[in-house]
Design a protein around this motif. Sequence first.
Motif, PDB file in Angstrom:
ATOM      1  N   ALA A  57       0.825  -1.215   0.000  1.00 28.12           N
ATOM      2  CA  ALA A  57       0.000   0.000   0.000  1.00 28.12           C
ATOM      3  C   ALA A  57       0.856   1.261   0.000  1.00 28.12           C
ATOM      4  CB  ALA A  57      -0.932  -0.004   1.214  1.00 28.12           C
ATOM      5  N   ASN A  58       1.871   1.303   0.860  1.00 26.35           N
ATOM      6  CA  ASN A  58       2.699   2.506   0.980  1.00 26.35           C
ATOM      7  C   ASN A  58       3.455   2.825  -0.301  1.00 26.35           C
ATOM      8  OD1 ASN A  58       1.856   2.804   3.619  1.00 26.35           O
ATOM      9  ND2 ASN A  58       3.727   1.968   4.502  1.00 26.35           N
ATOM     10  N   ARG A  87       2.418   2.082  -3.182  1.00 23.21           N
ATOM     11  CA  ARG A  87       1.373   2.275  -4.196  1.00 23.21           C
ATOM     12  C   ARG A  87       1.461   1.249  -5.333  1.00 23.21           C
ATOM     13  NH1 ARG A  87      -1.359   7.009  -3.473  1.00 23.21           N
ATOM     14  NH2 ARG A  87      -1.818   7.256  -5.674  1.00 23.21           N
ATOM     15  N   TRP A 113      -0.493  -1.049  -5.796  1.00 24.99           N
ATOM     16  CA  TRP A 113      -1.875  -1.263  -6.208  1.00 24.99           C
ATOM     17  C   TRP A 113      -2.333  -0.205  -7.227  1.00 24.99           C
ATOM     18  CZ3 TRP A 113      -4.555   3.129  -5.413  1.00 24.99           C
ATOM     19  CH2 TRP A 113      -4.022   4.028  -4.479  1.00 24.99           C
ATOM     20  N   ASN A 114      -1.568   0.843  -7.399  1.00 20.81           N
ATOM     21  CA  ASN A 114      -2.031   2.005  -8.165  1.00 20.81           C
ATOM     22  C   ASN A 114      -1.573   1.962  -9.620  1.00 20.81           C
ATOM     23  OD1 ASN A 114      -3.336   4.439  -8.523  1.00 20.81           O
ATOM     24  ND2 ASN A 114      -1.582   5.657  -7.884  1.00 20.81           N
ATOM     25  N   ASP A 127      -1.546  -7.472  -6.984  1.00 24.93           N
ATOM     26  CA  ASP A 127      -2.759  -6.675  -7.063  1.00 24.93           C
ATOM     27  C   ASP A 127      -3.910  -7.542  -7.578  1.00 24.93           C
ATOM     28  OD1 ASP A 127      -4.446  -4.504  -6.935  1.00 24.93           O
ATOM     29  OD2 ASP A 127      -3.337  -3.274  -8.367  1.00 24.93           O
ATOM     30  N   LEU A 147       5.431   2.280 -12.244  1.00 27.71           N
ATOM     31  CA  LEU A 147       6.084   2.273 -10.930  1.00 27.71           C
ATOM     32  C   LEU A 147       7.603   2.232 -11.122  1.00 27.71           C
ATOM     33  CD1 LEU A 147       3.780  -0.339  -9.171  1.00 27.71           C
ATOM     34  CD2 LEU A 147       3.751   2.141  -8.854  1.00 27.71           C
TER      35      LEU A 147
END
Length: 160
Positions: free
Chosen positions: A66-67, A69, A71-72, A95, A153
Motif C-alpha cells: 500500500a505505501n 502504491r 496497487w495504483n 494486485d 512504478l
Amino acid sequence: MRIVRHLFASSKRHFPPATLDAIQHAIAASEHRHHGEIVFAAEGSLSPRDVARGRTARERAHEVFANLRVWNTEHNTGVLLYLLLADHAIEIVADRGVAKEIPEAEWLPICALMKDYFRRGDYEHGAIEGVAAVGELLARHFPANGERNADELPDRPVLL
C-alpha cells in the motif's frame, strides 16, 4: 530470539548499490515482456514494537504494498516482491488484476527459489532470479504483444 534477529539485521549489507543496479535492470528488462509492474523491496528488520506485537512478514508486506502504491496501476497488475531479512521471509503480494489470473500457489516456487540463493548468501542472483520468475508468470498472463509497458512504478529496488 526473534527480537535479537531484528535488532541486528540490515538490508544494506546484502543489497549494495551494484546489486540494486542489477535488480533494477532485471525489472526493467522483464517489464518489456508484459503489462505488469514489479516492485522489489527489502527490509532488514521490524521495529521492536512490531516484533513484540507479533507482526508477521505477510502483514508488513501488505503495508509496504500500500505505501509504495503497488496497487495504483491502470490495470491492477502490480506485484511486490518483499523480503524481511531478519525473519528470512519472502512475500509476494499481487494486485487484484494479477490475483484473478495467477493463483497464490504459483508464487510459492518463486519464494523457494529465492530462499535457496539467499541461504547460500547470493542475494543478487536470488533477487534477479525471483524477478525473472515473476516476469515469466506475468508474461504468460499479461503479455506485451508488441505494445509498450507504460512503466507506472519505479524499477529501482527499495530498501526499507
